[in-house]
Design an enzyme around this catalytic site. Structure first.
Site, PDB file in Angstrom:
ATOM      1  N   HIS A 179       1.821   4.514  -2.827  1.00 34.46           N
ATOM      2  CA  HIS A 179       1.852   5.979  -2.716  1.00 34.46           C
ATOM      3  C   HIS A 179       3.137   6.544  -3.330  1.00 34.46           C
ATOM      4  O   HIS A 179       3.122   7.612  -3.927  1.00 34.46           O
ATOM      5  CB  HIS A 179       1.766   6.405  -1.246  1.00 34.46           C
ATOM      6  CG  HIS A 179       0.387   6.242  -0.656  1.00 34.46           C
ATOM      7  ND1 HIS A 179      -0.759   6.584  -1.334  1.00 34.46           N
ATOM      8  CD2 HIS A 179      -0.011   5.785   0.560  1.00 34.46           C
ATOM      9  CE1 HIS A 179      -1.813   6.342  -0.567  1.00 34.46           C
ATOM     10  NE2 HIS A 179      -1.385   5.840   0.592  1.00 34.46           N
TER      11      HIS A 179
ATOM     12  N   HIS B  19       0.837  -1.211   0.000  1.00 33.93           N
ATOM     13  CA  HIS B  19       0.000   0.000   0.000  1.00 33.93           C
ATOM     14  C   HIS B  19       0.872   1.261   0.000  1.00 33.93           C
ATOM     15  O   HIS B  19       0.703   2.154  -0.827  1.00 33.93           O
ATOM     16  CB  HIS B  19      -0.918  -0.016   1.234  1.00 33.93           C
ATOM     17  CG  HIS B  19      -1.731   1.226   1.415  1.00 33.93           C
ATOM     18  ND1 HIS B  19      -3.034   1.318   0.990  1.00 33.93           N
ATOM     19  CD2 HIS B  19      -1.416   2.443   1.943  1.00 33.93           C
ATOM     20  CE1 HIS B  19      -3.491   2.540   1.266  1.00 33.93           C
ATOM     21  NE2 HIS B  19      -2.524   3.245   1.842  1.00 33.93           N
ATOM     22  N   GLU B  20       1.811   1.308   0.933  1.00 31.51           N
ATOM     23  CA  GLU B  20       2.615   2.521   1.074  1.00 31.51           C
ATOM     24  C   GLU B  20       3.538   2.709  -0.141  1.00 31.51           C
ATOM     25  O   GLU B  20       3.771   3.838  -0.578  1.00 31.51           O
ATOM     26  CB  GLU B  20       3.420   2.481   2.375  1.00 31.51           C
ATOM     27  CG  GLU B  20       2.554   2.367   3.637  1.00 31.51           C
ATOM     28  CD  GLU B  20       1.742   3.628   3.961  1.00 31.51           C
ATOM     29  OE1 GLU B  20       1.980   4.669   3.334  1.00 31.51           O
ATOM     30  OE2 GLU B  20       0.855   3.548   4.829  1.00 31.51           O
TER      31      GLU B  20
ATOM     32  N   CYS C   3      -7.335  -3.075  -7.499  1.00 34.59           N
ATOM     33  CA  CYS C   3      -8.521  -3.118  -8.370  1.00 34.59           C
ATOM     34  C   CYS C   3      -8.080  -2.810  -9.812  1.00 34.59           C
ATOM     35  O   CYS C   3      -6.938  -2.413 -10.048  1.00 34.59           O
ATOM     36  CB  CYS C   3      -9.542  -2.108  -7.870  1.00 34.59           C
ATOM     37  SG  CYS C   3      -9.129  -0.419  -8.320  1.00 34.59           S
TER      38      CYS C   3
ATOM     39  N   CYS D 215      -6.594   0.842 -10.231  1.00 34.69           N
ATOM     40  CA  CYS D 215      -5.237   1.026  -9.682  1.00 34.69           C
ATOM     41  C   CYS D 215      -4.203   0.205 -10.455  1.00 34.69           C
ATOM     42  O   CYS D 215      -3.091   0.677 -10.699  1.00 34.69           O
ATOM     43  CB  CYS D 215      -5.214   0.672  -8.195  1.00 34.69           C
ATOM     44  SG  CYS D 215      -6.200   1.816  -7.207  1.00 34.69           S
TER      45      CYS D 215
ATOM     46  N   HIS E 131      -5.342   7.248  -2.663  1.00 36.00           N
ATOM     47  CA  HIS E 131      -6.258   6.242  -2.111  1.00 36.00           C
ATOM     48  C   HIS E 131      -7.353   5.920  -3.111  1.00 36.00           C
ATOM     49  O   HIS E 131      -7.841   6.798  -3.825  1.00 36.00           O
ATOM     50  CB  HIS E 131      -6.859   6.734  -0.794  1.00 36.00           C
ATOM     51  CG  HIS E 131      -5.881   6.613   0.330  1.00 36.00           C
ATOM     52  ND1 HIS E 131      -5.781   7.525   1.343  1.00 36.00           N
ATOM     53  CD2 HIS E 131      -4.939   5.661   0.578  1.00 36.00           C
ATOM     54  CE1 HIS E 131      -4.823   7.145   2.172  1.00 36.00           C
ATOM     55  NE2 HIS E 131      -4.282   6.030   1.726  1.00 36.00           N
ATOM     56  N   CYS E 132      -7.723   4.640  -3.139  1.00 37.88           N
ATOM     57  CA  CYS E 132      -8.698   4.180  -4.129  1.00 37.88           C
ATOM     58  C   CYS E 132     -10.118   4.413  -3.626  1.00 37.88           C
ATOM     59  O   CYS E 132     -10.448   4.053  -2.496  1.00 37.88           O
ATOM     60  CB  CYS E 132      -8.469   2.699  -4.396  1.00 37.88           C
ATOM     61  SG  CYS E 132      -9.612   2.047  -5.615  1.00 37.88           S
TER      62      CYS E 132
HETATM   63 ZN   LIG Z   1      -2.462   5.268   2.289  1.00 36.49          ZN
HETATM   64 ZN   LIG Z   2      -8.051   0.587  -6.509  1.00 35.23          ZN
END
Ligand SMILES: [Zn+2]
Ligand SMILES: [Zn+2]
Length: 301
Positions: free
Chosen positions: A212, A208-209, A243, A246, A218-219
């Site tokens: 970025h 996740h990070e 997803c 993304c 953010h999705c």
């Molecule tokens: Zn985040």
């Molecule tokens: Zn997404």
């Protein structure tokens, strides 16, 4: 205005023109649109109820992202801040996961740097040591090797972003190509943290990070690895996978063969099947679907 889940039309618009996608990636997008869980209305304490964000489309991403890996600066570096020891997962395993997730980008591990002696800003919060996340980034960002695309510092200590906040899971500064991520609160040994796979939790926060650092916001389109989270509970519920919107952004950043990506990711899930049982199944399913002959009448050629 409270958050409203996107309509099917808005999701198609977020994907935009698929002319830059390979035929194989386009068929993957179709598969993922049918298999990615929809985003629901947030509960009162959830991220989306508390923080107002605007959706980032693939076109927004391509237009506004600051950096993309280049042939000269392509490596994602992991910098362990020592001590980083069991029960936290081996750094080599985290490296392997990140490399599979961000296939075909390369991931390398830098020699660990002791936290002590970095001269970081710290505080004692609820009886425990916390490190100021921004002070870590300020110290380690300049150590990014010249061939590095970005630097992910990882720590088993708890972080805080500013005095008024109780803690933060991670802190990224994309303009400095650097972030620091804490696994402290994912450890079932941390007060109030429920039991669960520390490897799985650590892999998720790392992916996740790092997203970025690739410029992903953010999705707001699906339930997705890039959803924001306010609590451990919320980040536990966050899917492992990206997803289609993304993943489309990642494809536009560095194109890849979806078949190869899922093979590498599947091999990782297989090697850690007790931590990723559902993901292993899902990857197998996606591989089958990608490999399936195109729809249509097979007799007519
Ligand atoms: Zn985040
Ligand atoms: Zn997404």
């Amino acid at each position: 205005m409270p958050f409203r889940p996107p309509t099917a039309r808005e999701i198609v618009a977020a994907l935009g023109s698929q002319s830059k996608f390979s035929p194989k990636f386009r068929s993957l997008v179709d598969i993922l649109m049918s298999r990615s869980p929809p985003i629901s209305r947030p509960g009162p304490d959830d991220w989306l109820a508390q923080i107002k964000e605007t959706p980032q489309t693939v076109a927004d991403y391509v237009l506004h992202r600051k950096f993309a890996p280049s042939p000269e600066r392509s490596i994602i570096y992991i910098l362990p801040l020592a001590p980083f020891a069991p029960p936290f997962p081996p750094v080599a395993t985290l490296r392997e996961y990140l490399e599979a997730f961000y296939f075909p980008n390369r991931v390398a591990v830098l020699p660990a740097v002791p936290l002590e002696g970095l001269g970081l800003t710290t505080r004692i919060f609820e009886g425990r040591l916390q490190i100021h996340a921004g002070s870590v980034v300020a110290r380690v960002a300049p150590t990014l090797p010249p061939d590095g695309f970005c630097l992910c510092a990882i720590t088993q200590e708890d972080l805080y972003p500013r005095d008024s906040w109780s803690f933060v899971f991670g802190h990224t500064e994309p303009s400095k190509r650097c972030g620091v991520f804490s696994f402290a609160r994912y450890n079932p040994g941390f007060p109030g943290t429920p039991s669960g796979s520390l490897l799985r939790r650590s892999c998720k926060v790392l992916a996740h990070e790092t997203g970025h650092l690739f410029g992903l916001k953010h999705c707001l389109h699906y339930r997705c690895a890039m959803n924001g989270s306010n609590s451990l509970e919320e980040s536990e519920g966050r899917p492992v996978f990206l997803c289609p919107v993304c993943l489309g952004k990642m494809y536009r950043c560095v194109p890849f063969d979806p078949l190869l990506r899922y093979r590498v990711l599947g091999a990782f899930f297989d090697a850690h099947r007790t931590d990723f049982p559902e993901e292993l199944e899902e990857v197998r399913h996606r591989l089958e679907m990608i490999n399936a002959p195109p729809r249509g009448d097979p007799k007519r050629r």
